[in-house]
Design a protein around this motif. Structure first.
Motif, PDB file in Angstrom:
ATOM      1  N   GLY A  88      93.071 -18.226  15.226  1.00 59.91           N
ATOM      2  CA  GLY A  88      92.062 -19.196  14.313  1.00 59.91           C
ATOM      3  C   GLY A  88      90.945 -19.740  15.153  1.00 59.91           C
ATOM      4  N   THR A  89      90.853 -19.569  16.157  1.00 62.98           N
ATOM      5  CA  THR A  89      89.672 -19.792  17.060  1.00 62.98           C
ATOM      6  C   THR A  89      88.159 -19.260  16.666  1.00 62.98           C
ATOM      7  OG1 THR A  89      90.041 -18.863  19.008  1.00 62.98           O
ATOM      8  CG2 THR A  89      90.797 -21.142  19.109  1.00 62.98           C
ATOM      9  N   LEU A  90      88.333 -18.098  16.259  1.00 65.81           N
ATOM     10  CA  LEU A  90      86.970 -17.364  15.761  1.00 65.81           C
ATOM     11  C   LEU A  90      87.477 -16.748  14.383  1.00 65.81           C
ATOM     12  CD1 LEU A  90      85.828 -14.877  18.705  1.00 65.81           C
ATOM     13  CD2 LEU A  90      84.886 -17.177  18.032  1.00 65.81           C
ATOM     14  N   LYS A  91      86.461 -16.780  13.465  1.00 68.19           N
ATOM     15  CA  LYS A  91      86.787 -16.393  12.165  1.00 68.19           C
ATOM     16  C   LYS A  91      85.788 -15.582  11.466  1.00 68.19           C
ATOM     17  CE  LYS A  91      88.968 -16.809   8.239  1.00 68.19           C
ATOM     18  NZ  LYS A  91      89.902 -15.760   8.278  1.00 68.19           N
ATOM     19  N   PHE A  92      85.984 -14.418  11.655  1.00 69.03           N
ATOM     20  CA  PHE A  92      85.242 -13.101  11.082  1.00 69.03           C
ATOM     21  C   PHE A  92      86.325 -11.939  10.865  1.00 69.03           C
ATOM     22  CE2 PHE A  92      84.859 -12.619  15.623  1.00 69.03           C
ATOM     23  CZ  PHE A  92      85.260 -11.414  15.936  1.00 69.03           C
ATOM     24  N   THR A  93      85.863 -11.067   9.960  1.00 74.88           N
ATOM     25  CA  THR A  93      86.759  -9.775   9.648  1.00 74.88           C
ATOM     26  C   THR A  93      86.360  -8.597  10.509  1.00 74.88           C
ATOM     27  OG1 THR A  93      85.294  -9.107   7.849  1.00 74.88           O
ATOM     28  CG2 THR A  93      87.024 -10.750   7.146  1.00 74.88           C
ATOM     29  N   VAL A  94      87.292  -7.886  10.807  1.00 74.64           N
ATOM     30  CA  VAL A  94      86.975  -6.591  11.638  1.00 74.64           C
ATOM     31  C   VAL A  94      87.705  -5.534  10.791  1.00 74.64           C
ATOM     32  CG1 VAL A  94      87.880  -5.556  13.772  1.00 74.64           C
ATOM     33  CG2 VAL A  94      87.469  -7.863  13.806  1.00 74.64           C
ATOM     34  N   GLU A  95      86.848  -4.247  10.621  1.00 73.06           N
ATOM     35  CA  GLU A  95      87.123  -3.332  10.006  1.00 73.06           C
ATOM     36  C   GLU A  95      86.988  -2.019  10.778  1.00 73.06           C
ATOM     37  OE1 GLU A  95      86.388  -1.457   5.693  1.00 73.06           O
ATOM     38  OE2 GLU A  95      84.579  -1.788   6.883  1.00 73.06           O
ATOM     39  N   ARG A 106      94.159   6.474  12.639  1.00 73.89           N
ATOM     40  CA  ARG A 106      94.803   5.233  11.917  1.00 73.89           C
ATOM     41  C   ARG A 106      96.230   4.938  12.278  1.00 73.89           C
ATOM     42  NH1 ARG A 106      94.289   3.458   6.431  1.00 73.89           N
ATOM     43  NH2 ARG A 106      92.528   4.899   5.818  1.00 73.89           N
ATOM     44  N   ARG A 107      96.755   5.853  12.984  1.00 73.89           N
ATOM     45  CA  ARG A 107      98.158   5.595  13.373  1.00 73.89           C
ATOM     46  C   ARG A 107      97.902   4.395  14.532  1.00 73.89           C
ATOM     47  NH1 ARG A 107      99.487  10.900  13.187  1.00 73.89           N
ATOM     48  NH2 ARG A 107      99.378  11.106  15.375  1.00 73.89           N
ATOM     49  N   CYS A 108      97.141   4.638  15.518  1.00 75.38           N
ATOM     50  CA  CYS A 108      96.798   3.978  16.826  1.00 75.38           C
ATOM     51  C   CYS A 108      96.423   2.486  16.571  1.00 75.38           C
ATOM     52  CB  CYS A 108      95.794   4.589  17.611  1.00 75.38           C
ATOM     53  SG  CYS A 108      95.300   3.713  19.050  1.00 75.38           S
ATOM     54  N   VAL A 113      96.083  -3.801  12.933  1.00 76.36           N
ATOM     55  CA  VAL A 113      96.244  -4.401  11.623  1.00 76.36           C
ATOM     56  C   VAL A 113      97.523  -5.314  11.326  1.00 76.36           C
ATOM     57  CG1 VAL A 113      96.425  -3.873   9.174  1.00 76.36           C
ATOM     58  CG2 VAL A 113      94.691  -2.756  10.536  1.00 76.36           C
ATOM     59  N   ARG A 114      98.647  -4.762  11.942  1.00 70.62           N
ATOM     60  CA  ARG A 114      99.635  -5.881  11.807  1.00 70.62           C
ATOM     61  C   ARG A 114      99.552  -7.144  12.737  1.00 70.62           C
ATOM     62  NH1 ARG A 114     102.278  -0.477  12.400  1.00 70.62           N
ATOM     63  NH2 ARG A 114     102.675  -0.474  14.489  1.00 70.62           N
ATOM     64  N   MET A 115      98.621  -7.041  13.651  1.00 68.64           N
ATOM     65  CA  MET A 115      98.558  -8.112  14.598  1.00 68.64           C
ATOM     66  C   MET A 115      97.766  -9.421  13.790  1.00 68.64           C
ATOM     67  SD  MET A 115      96.507  -8.430  18.124  1.00 68.64           S
ATOM     68  CE  MET A 115      95.860  -9.909  18.793  1.00 68.64           C
ATOM     69  N   CYS A 116      96.687  -8.891  12.769  1.00 66.17           N
ATOM     70  CA  CYS A 116      96.028  -9.799  12.343  1.00 66.17           C
ATOM     71  C   CYS A 116      95.920  -9.166  10.611  1.00 66.17           C
ATOM     72  CB  CYS A 116      94.608  -9.940  12.699  1.00 66.17           C
ATOM     73  SG  CYS A 116      94.466 -10.582  14.344  1.00 66.17           S
ATOM     74  N   PRO A 117      96.861  -9.017   9.852  1.00 71.46           N
ATOM     75  CA  PRO A 117      96.743  -8.331   8.818  1.00 71.46           C
ATOM     76  C   PRO A 117      96.002  -8.861   7.824  1.00 71.46           C
ATOM     77  CG  PRO A 117      98.682  -9.573   8.823  1.00 71.46           C
ATOM     78  CD  PRO A 117      98.201  -9.747  10.134  1.00 71.46           C
ATOM     79  N   PRO A 130      91.221   1.927   1.682  1.00 72.90           N
ATOM     80  CA  PRO A 130      91.293   0.820   2.945  1.00 72.90           C
ATOM     81  C   PRO A 130      92.660   0.198   2.863  1.00 72.90           C
ATOM     82  CG  PRO A 130      90.257  -0.128   0.938  1.00 72.90           C
ATOM     83  CD  PRO A 130      90.687   1.218   0.701  1.00 72.90           C
ATOM     84  N   GLY A 131      93.077  -0.237   4.116  1.00 77.04           N
ATOM     85  CA  GLY A 131      94.386  -1.105   4.170  1.00 77.04           C
ATOM     86  C   GLY A 131      94.830  -1.359   5.283  1.00 77.04           C
ATOM     87  N   ASN A 132      96.141  -1.392   5.440  1.00 79.13           N
ATOM     88  CA  ASN A 132      96.798  -1.916   6.375  1.00 79.13           C
ATOM     89  C   ASN A 132      97.080  -0.945   7.632  1.00 79.13           C
ATOM     90  OD1 ASN A 132      98.858  -0.370   5.398  1.00 79.13           O
ATOM     91  ND2 ASN A 132     100.108  -1.882   4.646  1.00 79.13           N
ATOM     92  N   GLY A 133      96.456   0.043   7.691  1.00 76.53           N
ATOM     93  CA  GLY A 133      96.760   1.330   8.620  1.00 76.53           C
ATOM     94  C   GLY A 133      97.854   1.994   8.337  1.00 76.53           C
ATOM     95  N   SER A 134      98.090   2.340   7.195  1.00 77.70           N
ATOM     96  CA  SER A 134      99.359   3.242   7.067  1.00 77.70           C
ATOM     97  C   SER A 134      98.922   3.945   5.733  1.00 77.70           C
ATOM     98  CB  SER A 134     100.632   2.474   6.473  1.00 77.70           C
ATOM     99  OG  SER A 134     100.409   1.657   5.456  1.00 77.70           O
ATOM    100  N   GLY A 135      97.470   4.101   5.377  1.00 73.24           N
ATOM    101  CA  GLY A 135      97.199   5.039   4.327  1.00 73.24           C
ATOM    102  C   GLY A 135      96.995   4.157   3.057  1.00 73.24           C
ATOM    103  N   GLY A 136      97.330   2.814   2.964  1.00 74.67           N
ATOM    104  CA  GLY A 136      97.329   1.865   1.882  1.00 74.67           C
ATOM    105  C   GLY A 136      98.538   1.647   1.429  1.00 74.67           C
TER     106      GLY A 136
END
Length: 153
Positions: A88-95, A106-108, A113-117, A130-136
């Motif tokens: 929470g010390t930086l606030k921006f999104t990463v895609e 995607r697998r790697c 994504v699991r770290m910062c869902p 788009p999604g959580n790294g598992s094909g949605g």
């Protein structure tokens, strides 16, 4: 127009190129991110974080569609980059932009994504979900239930 302080970097077999479009910084990676380029990648990601803060950006996209290899040491550099977002010390999104025709991408990146869902996503450049790294599909659906782990009677 704001001047981007980041420059294109070519290190060993890795090329990193930044492009600023409005409030989104896109970083394209091409080639091979292995043990020969891991230090340069880590330093560059540190500069990306500084640039996001300096410019007040709201999102960063990493285009890895032209990346042939991302080894575990390079993946750790992204974990280090995302740590301030998780804390929470930086606030921006990463895609992360991936090509689902190259399944390892995607697998790697699913671990990130699991770290910062909430703040990190993976999107297929070919129009996949788009999604959580598992094909949605939510991760929970990939976990075997205790019933499926039992041996048949």
């Amino acid at each position: 127009m704001t001047q981007l302080a980041l420059r294109k970097l070519s290190q060993d077999r890795l090329t990193i190129e930044p492009v600023l479009d409005g409030s989104t910084l896109t970083i394209s990676l091409a080639g091979t991110s292995d043990s020969f380029s891991v230090k340069a990648l880590g330093l560059y990601l540190g500069e990306v974080a500084e640039e996001v803060v300096r410019l007040g950006l709201t999102s960063v996209a990493f285009d890895v569609t032209k990346l042939g290899l991302l080894n575990s040491s390079s993946l750790k550099q992204f974990i280090t980059f995302l740590r301030p977002i998780k804390l929470g010390t930086l606030k921006f999104t990463v895609e992360f932009l991936v090509d689902d025709q190259i399944p390892w991408q995607r697998r790697c990146l699913a671990a990130l994504v699991r770290m910062c869902p909430i703040d990190v996503s993976v999107r297929d450049i070919n129009g996949g979900a788009p999604g959580n790294g598992s094909g949605g599909i939510p991760y929970a659906m990939h976990s075997p239930s205790s019933a499926s782990l039992r041996r048949p009677s």
